[in-house]
Design a protein around this motif. Structure first.
Motif, PDB file in Angstrom:
ATOM      1  N   HIS A   1       0.916  48.732 -54.551  1.00  0.00           N
ATOM      2  CA  HIS A   1      -0.548  48.698 -54.528  1.00  0.00           C
ATOM      3  C   HIS A   1      -0.968  48.668 -53.070  1.00  0.00           C
ATOM      4  CE1 HIS A   1      -4.533  46.715 -56.110  1.00  0.00           C
ATOM      5  NE2 HIS A   1      -4.676  47.971 -55.734  1.00  0.00           N
TER       6      HIS A   1
ATOM      7  N   TYR B   1      -5.952  55.278 -64.306  1.00  0.00           N
ATOM      8  CA  TYR B   1      -4.542  55.606 -64.514  1.00  0.00           C
ATOM      9  C   TYR B   1      -4.384  57.110 -64.714  1.00  0.00           C
ATOM     10  CZ  TYR B   1      -3.103  50.770 -64.659  1.00  0.00           C
ATOM     11  OH  TYR B   1      -2.824  49.482 -64.302  1.00  0.00           O
TER      12      TYR B   1
ATOM     13  N   ASP C   1       2.634  42.852 -62.915  1.00  0.00           N
ATOM     14  CA  ASP C   1       2.668  43.152 -61.475  1.00  0.00           C
ATOM     15  C   ASP C   1       2.502  44.646 -61.250  1.00  0.00           C
ATOM     16  OD1 ASP C   1       2.947  40.771 -60.120  1.00  0.00           O
ATOM     17  OD2 ASP C   1       5.128  40.735 -60.334  1.00  0.00           O
ATOM     18  N   ASP C   2       1.967  44.994 -60.093  1.00  0.00           N
ATOM     19  CA  ASP C   2       2.020  46.384 -59.648  1.00  0.00           C
ATOM     20  C   ASP C   2       3.287  46.540 -58.818  1.00  0.00           C
ATOM     21  OD1 ASP C   2      -0.422  47.259 -60.749  1.00  0.00           O
ATOM     22  OD2 ASP C   2      -1.536  46.389 -59.073  1.00  0.00           O
TER      23      ASP C   2
ATOM     24  N   GLY D   1      -1.407  53.346 -56.213  1.00  0.00           N
ATOM     25  CA  GLY D   1      -0.283  52.507 -56.600  1.00  0.00           C
ATOM     26  C   GLY D   1       0.307  52.941 -57.917  1.00  0.00           C
ATOM     27  N   ARG D   2       1.229  52.122 -58.405  1.00  0.00           N
ATOM     28  CA  ARG D   2       1.833  52.396 -59.707  1.00  0.00           C
ATOM     29  C   ARG D   2       2.413  51.111 -60.261  1.00  0.00           C
ATOM     30  NH1 ARG D   2       4.867  56.286 -61.032  1.00  0.00           N
ATOM     31  NH2 ARG D   2       3.962  57.792 -59.595  1.00  0.00           N
ATOM     32  N   ASN D   3       2.578  51.099 -61.588  1.00  0.00           N
ATOM     33  CA  ASN D   3       3.191  49.973 -62.285  1.00  0.00           C
ATOM     34  C   ASN D   3       3.833  50.510 -63.561  1.00  0.00           C
ATOM     35  OD1 ASN D   3       1.064  50.219 -64.244  1.00  0.00           O
ATOM     36  ND2 ASN D   3      -0.250  48.971 -62.920  1.00  0.00           N
TER      37      ASN D   3
ATOM     38  N   ARG E   1     -10.216  51.288 -61.126  1.00  0.00           N
ATOM     39  CA  ARG E   1      -8.873  51.879 -61.203  1.00  0.00           C
ATOM     40  C   ARG E   1      -8.806  52.911 -62.324  1.00  0.00           C
ATOM     41  NH1 ARG E   1      -3.331  48.280 -61.549  1.00  0.00           N
ATOM     42  NH2 ARG E   1      -4.125  47.657 -59.494  1.00  0.00           N
TER      43      ARG E   1
ATOM     44  N   GLY F   1      -0.765  39.256 -59.760  1.00  0.00           N
ATOM     45  CA  GLY F   1      -0.925  40.596 -60.295  1.00  0.00           C
ATOM     46  C   GLY F   1      -2.216  40.639 -61.082  1.00  0.00           C
TER      47      GLY F   1
END
Length: 243
Positions: free
Chosen positions: A125, A185, A121-122, A138-140, A183, A106
Motif C-alpha cells: 500500500h 479493486y 492486511d494489504d 497496492g494489492r492484497n 479504493r 490494516g
C-alpha cells in the motif's frame, strides 16, 4: 442512504471503498532516527459505483457511526521519493510491523460468513500526498487496487520527549490532515493493476474536470482498462510481466 453491506451482497469491483480518517506524520528531532513514521486511522464505507454511477462521499458524520469497519494503517515516509521541504506532501508506504497492536492493523471487513468484522492486511500500500490530492496503489488477497481522494484541514503539534523545560531534550513534531481516499479493486488484466504510484497519479489527474470528485474521474471507473495512455516503459514492463 449509504450503508455498509457484506461482501456477499455487493459486486466487488463495482464498489468504491471510501476511507476517511486522520492522517498523521511524526517528524522526530533526533539525530540518526529512521524515516518519519505515519499513521492513518478511521472508518470506511462501501458505496455503489459501477458503470456510470458517480457517487458523493458520505457526509463526515456518517463515518462516525458505530459498527463501521475500521482501518489502522502505519508505515513510513519514503525518503527516496519525497522532498522533505514540501510539508505534508510526499510518498508513504505502509508497514504492518510499524508500531500499533499486532492483529489489529490494516482494515476490517465483514465477509458475511458469521464471523463479523475481521482484520486484513494489504501486501502493498503506497500513498502519495500531492498538495490536497491523494493517490494510492497496492494489492492484497482480494487483488490489486488504485485509490484517489483528497486531504483537507491541517493541525500541528509539538511536544518534548524529555523533562519539561529541558531545551536539549528531543522533541517530536506531528502534522495531521483529514484524508478521504476511495479504493477501487481491479481485474488482474486491467492496465491499472501494474501501474507504479507516479504513473497512477498522473493518470488519475489527466482528465479531471473542476468540481469533479477525484474518485469520479474516468481513470477510477469500474470498467476494465485495457491500456490507458500507456507509456513506452509501462508497455515494456507489462509485456515482460505478461508475455
Amino acid at each position: 442512504a449509504h450503508h455498509f453491506r457484506s461482501r456477499a451482497s455487493m459486486s466487488w469491483r463495482d464498489t468504491l471503498f471510501i476511507w476517511r480518517g486522520r492522517f498523521r506524520r511524526r517528524d522526530a528531532i533526533r539525530p540518526g532516527e529512521g524515516d518519519p513514521p505515519f499513521d492513518w486511522q478511521g472508518t470506511w464505507i462501501g458505496v455503489d459505483a459501477g458503470g456510470t454511477l458517480k457517487p458523493d462521499a458520505p457526509e463526515m458524520e456518517a463515518f462516525a457511526e458505530k459498527g463501521l469497519p475500521k482501518f489502522d494503517v502505519r508505515g513510513s515516509l519514503d525518503p527516496d521519493r519525497t522532498d522533505r521541504t514540501e510539508g505534508f506532501s510526499g510518498e508513504y508506504r505502509s508497514d504492518p510491523n510499524c508500531g500499533g497492536v499486532p492483529g489489529y492493523q490494516g482494515w476490517q471487513l465483514d465477509q458475511g460468513d458469521g464471523k463479523g468484522l475481521t482484520w486484513f492486511d494489504d501486501d502493498e500500500h503506497r500513498i502519495r500526498v500531492d498538495g490536497d490530492d491523494v493517490f494510492a496503489v497496492g494489492r492484497n488477497k482480494f487483488g490489486a487496487f488504485v485509490s484517489a481522494g483528497v486531504a483537507s484541514g491541517y493541525s500541528f503539534q509539538k511536544f518534548a520527549m524529555g523533562p519539561e523545560g529541558l531545551s536539549s531534550a528531543p522533541s517530536t513534531e506531528s502534522s495531521s490532515r483529514d484524508v478521504v481516499l476511495a479504493r477501487r479493486y481491479l481485474d488482474e488484466k486491467d492496465a491499472r493493476a501494474t501501474m507504479r504510484l507516479d504513473e497512477w497519479a498522473a493518470e488519475a489527474k489527466r482528465d479531471r474536470k473542476n468540481g469533479v470528485k477525484p474518485w469520479n474521474v474516468p481513470a477510477m471507473a469500474s470498467e476494465k482498462k485495457r491500456a490507458i495512455h500507456a507509456t513506452p516503459a509501462l508497455k515494456k514492463r507489462r509485456t515482460a510481466e505478461h508475455p
